[in-house]
Write a protein that holds these residues in place. Structure first.
Motif, short mmCIF file in Angstrom:
data_model
loop_
_atom_site.label_atom_id
_atom_site.label_comp_id
_atom_site.label_asym_id
_atom_site.label_seq_id
_atom_site.Cartn_x
_atom_site.Cartn_y
_atom_site.Cartn_z
N PRO A 4 -7.78 -3.12 -1.15
CA PRO A 4 -6.39 -2.69 -0.91
C PRO A 4 -5.53 -3.75 -0.26
N ASN A 5 -6.13 -4.84 0.21
CA ASN A 5 -5.34 -5.89 0.85
C ASN A 5 -4.79 -6.92 -0.12
N GLY A 326 -0.94 -2.05 6.03
CA GLY A 326 -0.99 -0.67 5.57
C GLY A 326 -0.30 -0.50 4.23
N PRO A 327 -0.11 0.76 3.82
CA PRO A 327 0.55 1.05 2.53
C PRO A 327 1.98 0.53 2.51
N PRO A 328 2.55 0.36 1.31
CA PRO A 328 3.93 -0.16 1.20
C PRO A 328 4.92 0.69 1.96
N ARG A 329 5.81 0.04 2.68
CA ARG A 329 6.85 0.72 3.45
C ARG A 329 8.25 0.37 2.98
N SER A 420 -1.25 1.82 -10.46
CA SER A 420 -1.51 3.26 -10.51
C SER A 420 -1.71 3.70 -11.95
N GLU A 445 5.26 0.14 -7.82
CA GLU A 445 4.53 -1.04 -7.32
C GLU A 445 5.40 -2.27 -7.30
#
Length: 449
Positions: A4-5, A326-329, A420, A445
């Protein structure tokens, strides 16, 4: 299971994936980003743009000279010969082309992202400033963005682009030799106010209007001479006859230094102020990661304080902090959207014109609406009309690409297995290749990092 990184490594801390970049980042995404900090920033190729301040000032003064000659001819009733000259917009277009090509070729995209951030932190915009903004990035921003914030602050504050943009060239000490003999010139507080509010302490940093006035007086004398002929060989620098004499009290401290040393001392102390540590690192975190991470902001401020404003140390701490991965912000601002597309595609076609596209999306190149720079909040870039302009741009761009451009290959290059299922399905089921590319560029994305 994809790491995920990988996507944050190339999107959050880079410019978006170039073909083959995911493979380079995949074995160790954090190490891939950290290695870019260790590498010295590469020189910027400047054959097509004004390389330095002297070149920019020449273009500026030449434009003024030609316009003055035209006006004189008109007043005398003579024909205007139509002598050509370079406009600030011409320079901006050249600089934008350089930025887009650099995005394609760079192996240190984090460095380019830092240049974007710090140039926005020390925003200059509009009018004649366009002749000087590029040299400011190359001379005042890039040499220091992995070094001392104090050095960057001094260089950016006293660069002619900033002196011009925030009117310090017209600021004169009321009790200076020049000020006592001039009824038209006086103290201008713009630069002093923005240094405190935007560049160092922040709006909540604890300064008062008296501090604004004191810093404005301290900064008098730093100016640009655009007269023809100039009064001295150097057009930019400290002109003692314009400087407010005597000591000044800023944030409770008295600065009794003479001449240019007074401004250097005051800026040095501002760079070391605890409020500056908080404000500067907060903006850095929000540029890369987004809002809503107060603990991360606090840790970065502590690194700044502990290292006396070492931006290399702060950047290393940021990219090694787990909370930053972390996840996209964040929604990509328009300029980053174009850079990501250019990097993925190996360059952008001449049409849709990148400059006009940025203007349509609400972020005209080098023309922020205020000294605060561009907003970091997602709301500024995610409104319905903003999404519509992105759709229009992506659709036109897709029609301009060479026939046979493979959207599936671009999807794999951009996201690999991290794409995705919804995005992959949309691209694969598109009516034709152009629609597939449009859907790729508009995917969550690609739009977010």
């Amino acid at each position: 299971m994809p790491d995920p990184n990988v996507l944050p490594a190339v999107n959050r801390f880079g410019l978006g994936a170039a073909p083959g970049e995911l493979a380079r980042a995949r074995p160790d995404p954090r190490g891939y980003v950290a290695a870019q900090i260790a590498a010295p920033p590469p020189p910027v190729v400047t054959e097509t743009v004004p390389a330095d301040t002297a070149a920019g000032l020449f273009l500026l003064t030449e434009r003024r000279r030609i316009l003055n000659e035209r006006n004189a001819l008109v007043k005398r009733g003579e024909a205007d010969p139509g002598t050509p000259f370079i406009r600030p917009g011409d320079v901006a277009a050249q600089e934008m082309a350089l930025l887009l090509s650099t995005a394609v070729d760079t192996r240190v995209p984090l460095v380019e992202r830092l240049a974007i951030h710090w140039s926005d932190h020390f925003t200059t915009a509009g009018g004649f400033t366009g002749f000087l903004a590029g040299s400011m990035e190359r001379q005042a921003i890039r040499p220091h963005m992995l070094g001392s914030f104090r050095d960057m602050l001094v260089a950016a504050t006293l660069h002619p682009a900033m002196l011009f943009y925030l009117d310090n060239r017209s600021s004169v000490g009321p009790n200076s030799p020049f000020g006592r003999g001039s009824r038209r010139r006086g103290l201008n507080e713009n630069l002093g106010r923005e240094v405190l509010e935007l560049h160092t302490l922040g709006v909540d940093g604890g300064y008062t209007q008296d501090d604004v006035i004191a810093l404005a007086k301290i900064l008098t004398g730093w100016t640009i001479d655009l007269d023809e002929p100039p009064k001295r060989p150097e057009r930019v620098g400290f002109f003692p006859e314009r400087h407010e004499p005597g000591p000044q009290i800023l944030l409770g401290k008295t600065y009794a230094q003479e001449g240019p040393d007074q401004a250097i001392a005051a800026l040095t102390d501002l760079a070391r102020h605890p409020s500056t540590a908080r404000h500067v690192t907060r903006r850095l975190v929000r540029h890369f990661v987004g809002e809503g991470v107060p603990a991360l902001e606090a840790r970065m401020a502590e690194v700044y304080r502990r290292t006396d404003g070492d931006l290399g140390a702060v950047t290393r701490a940021l990219v090694s902090d787990g909370e930053a991965w972390g996840p996209p912000r964040k929604v990509r601002p328009p300029i980053e959207l174009l850079l990501a597309a250019s990097r993925l595609l190996g360059g952008l076609p001449p049409q849709p014109n990148p400059g006009r596209a940025l203007k349509a999306m609400g972020q005209p190149f080098w023309d922020a609406p205020a000294p605060k720079g561009w907003p970091v909040e997602n709301d500024a870039w995610a409104a319905p009309d903003a999404i519509k302009t992105r759709l229009d741009w992506a659709s036109e761009l897709a029609t301009r690409l060479p026939p046979g451009t493979d959207a599936r290959a671009l999807l794999d290059a951009a996201f690999g297995p991290a794409a995705s299922a919804e995005t992959r399905r949309a691209v694969e089921r598109a009516a034709d290749g152009r629609q597939a590319i449009t859907l790729l560029l508009l995917s969550p994305e690609f739009q977010r990092r």
